[in-house]
Write an enzyme that holds these catalytic residues in place. Sequence first.
Site, mmCIF file in Angstrom:
data_model
loop_
_atom_site.group_PDB
_atom_site.id
_atom_site.type_symbol
_atom_site.label_atom_id
_atom_site.label_comp_id
_atom_site.label_asym_id
_atom_site.label_seq_id
_atom_site.Cartn_x
_atom_site.Cartn_y
_atom_site.Cartn_z
ATOM 1 N N ARG A 49 -24.285 88.877 61.774
ATOM 2 C CA ARG A 49 -23.193 89.589 61.450
ATOM 3 C C ARG A 49 -23.583 90.486 60.217
ATOM 4 N NH1 ARG A 49 -18.535 84.913 60.316
ATOM 5 N NH2 ARG A 49 -18.354 84.157 62.341
ATOM 6 N N ASP A 51 -24.373 91.387 56.236
ATOM 7 C CA ASP A 51 -23.363 91.792 55.169
ATOM 8 C C ASP A 51 -23.414 93.543 54.755
ATOM 9 O OD1 ASP A 51 -23.226 89.237 54.529
ATOM 10 O OD2 ASP A 51 -24.646 89.133 52.856
ATOM 11 N N TYR A 109 -36.636 88.029 58.468
ATOM 12 C CA TYR A 109 -36.066 88.775 57.547
ATOM 13 C C TYR A 109 -37.049 89.330 56.380
ATOM 14 C CZ TYR A 109 -31.021 87.675 58.407
ATOM 15 O OH TYR A 109 -29.867 87.543 59.018
ATOM 16 N N ARG A 196 -30.829 86.564 50.447
ATOM 17 C CA ARG A 196 -30.773 87.333 48.972
ATOM 18 C C ARG A 196 -30.871 86.382 48.137
ATOM 19 N NH1 ARG A 196 -25.258 90.583 50.051
ATOM 20 N NH2 ARG A 196 -25.527 91.028 48.106
#
Length: 264
Positions: A49, A51, A109, A196
């Site tokens: 998804r 953010d 990531y 994060r």
Amino acid sequence: MRIKLTVAYDGTNYHGYQSQVNGTAVQDVLEKALEELFGEPVRTMGASRTDAGVHALGNVAVFDRETRIAPSKIAFALNARLPGDIRIMDSCRVTDDFHPRFQSTVKTYEYRMRNCRFPNPLTRSIETHVYYPLDAEKMNEAAKRIIGEHDFASFAASGFSSNTTVRTIYDAGVRREGDCVIFSVTGNGFLYNMVRILSGTLIEIGTGKYPPEKMTAILEARDRSAAGPTALAKGLVLKEIRYPDYHPEDAFPESSAGEAVGEK
């Protein structure tokens, strides 16, 4: 047939990948381009998804559609209809039971921190500016402590919907490239805001607030309050999603037939 798309985007102007009620998402723009191409609504299913404000080089989406367009040519057709901040990097056919979220995956990531006195105006939308000194070696030492299977409850934002907070990290590290400090992490899945929060915690370790071994103590606490703040979204990039157990090219070798790039 089911078509798999590798989707790259600058997330600055979007409310994440998945359609939202409060703003335009990447999925909305992609599905509009698909409707223009095929002449009727087409629904996609996304792998991640992401953010609002998060970027991607290798998100994955699939859709179902019978078409004369060769699967590899769909990327070209869509890119002609998409804005410049969204691009389809690859398109191919997959089996009808392929699902981008439910297959076994390996995700990578990167979180980018511009570590200097002033932010770089050319990269300000894809990096978080940290003006105080960061010790990348200590950050790297801390990052190595998350490799393996762990309970990452300390790094999960409230509201996550996963049944378990256990994840396996295959590789993690921090490196410095000039003024840029980059945290890279690869795993079998990530909790809501996990990368994060890890990044925010590493920044605190990099400034000397905590020693590298603090990362182990935070993991063992299984308590969100033990970890650092959630780093800004704009520094995060979904680099790649791999499906190690799935090889669509074996099932559907591309033929030279159907080279058209538009519906007839």
